[in-house]
Design an enzyme around this catalytic site. Structure first.
Site, PDB file in Angstrom:
ATOM      1  CE  LYS A 233      30.016  30.246  46.848  1.00 26.61           C
ATOM      2  NZ  LYS A 233      31.076  29.947  46.421  1.00 26.61           N
TER       3      LYS A 233
ATOM      4  NE  ARG B  75      32.171  25.699  41.370  1.00 22.28           N
ATOM      5  CZ  ARG B  75      32.185  26.953  41.628  1.00 22.28           C
ATOM      6  NH1 ARG B  75      31.198  27.881  41.204  1.00 22.28           N
ATOM      7  NH2 ARG B  75      33.553  26.870  41.599  1.00 22.28           N
TER       8      ARG B  75
ATOM      9  NE  ARG C 299      36.919  38.178  44.383  1.00 22.09           N
ATOM     10  CZ  ARG C 299      35.982  36.990  45.165  1.00 22.09           C
ATOM     11  NH1 ARG C 299      36.128  36.911  45.914  1.00 22.09           N
ATOM     12  NH2 ARG C 299      35.994  36.178  43.687  1.00 22.09           N
TER      13      ARG C 299
ATOM     14  NE  ARG D  50      39.558  35.066  41.696  1.00 15.71           N
ATOM     15  CZ  ARG D  50      38.690  34.613  42.427  1.00 15.71           C
ATOM     16  NH1 ARG D  50      38.740  34.554  44.117  1.00 15.71           N
ATOM     17  NH2 ARG D  50      37.472  33.135  41.672  1.00 15.71           N
TER      18      ARG D  50
ATOM     19  NE  ARG E  24      33.524  33.180  38.524  1.00 20.36           N
ATOM     20  CZ  ARG E  24      34.521  34.176  39.398  1.00 20.36           C
ATOM     21  NH1 ARG E  24      34.875  35.245  38.144  1.00 20.36           N
ATOM     22  NH2 ARG E  24      34.386  34.599  40.441  1.00 20.36           N
TER      23      ARG E  24
END
Ligand SMILES: [Zn+2]
Length: 215
Positions: A13, A88, A127, A160, A171
């Site tokens: 997104k 959120r 990633r 990250r 998450r």
């Protein structure tokens, strides 16, 4: 036009939201980027955010709301903006609506990117992000030309700290819990998009559904 993006972490997104903002020529506002910026500046909010992010948790609503409220009421947002990572939960969505009413605006569309959990986990754990320009790479599907170096600026790539399988799973659980309430809240403006496709196809469907022609 004011557009919000909903989707799991790793649903793509961020990329889609940024692209849409570019085409609409409005600011792309990412809470993730803003918070990481605060962390790198070691501001009061940054130090607070850091401990939450490292544990895979989320920064408290009150802090994120005031940060976003300040940002979206700035002059460059007058023609609209695209939000990524906010709201959120329903506390944040209500706070956003309230802030919009104060400036006589409203959220026009909410894009929801649907991606299966296994896909999300695979995308995130591979990633890598550029330290300098924040460009994203995927070790399997979009690897950098030189190992561990950004194609765009040559800086070092890193993973990250909140991109490990453990924090992703955590998450994701939080995400599922809260997304349903957001989908309900925005049901009159919701556009569901199949996010398990190529980037270009997803972008095209978003444009079509939003009737954005200049692409
Ligand atoms: Zn770079």
């Amino acid at each position: 036009m004011i557009v919000i993006f909903l989707g799991a972490p790793g649903s793509g997104k961020g990329t889609q939201a940024e692209q849409l903002a570019k085409h609409l020529n409005v600011p792309f506002i990412s809470t993730g980027n803003m918070l990481r910026e605060q962390v790198s500046q070691s501001s009061v909010l940054g130090l607070k955010a850091k401990s939450f992010m490292e544990e895979g948790g989320l920064v408290p609503d009150r802090d994120v709301i005031s940060m976003i409220k300040e940002r979206v009421t700035q002059k460059d947002c007058i023609r609209g903006f695209v939000l990524d990572g906010f709201p959120r939960n329903s506390i944040q969505s209500k706070a956003l609506d309230k802030a919009m009413i104060e400036i006589n605006r409203e959220v026009n569309k909410v894009v929801y990117l649907e991606v299966p959990k296994e896909v999300v986990i695979e995308r995130i754990s591979f990633r890598r992000v550029c330290r300098r320009c924040k460009a994203n790479f995927h070790l399997k599907y979009a690897p950098p030309r030189l190992e561990n170096k950004c194609d765009a600026c040559g800086s070092e790539l890193y993973q990250r700290t909140d991109d490990t399988t453990e924090t992703i799973t955590k998450r994701y659980a939080i995400y599922l819990e809260q997304t349903q309430s957001l989908k309900d809240y925005y049901q009159d403006r919701l556009i569901a998009i199949d996010g398990n496709r190529r980037k270009e196809e997803i972008g095209q469907s978003i444009s079509e559904k939003l009737k954005v022609t200049a692409r």
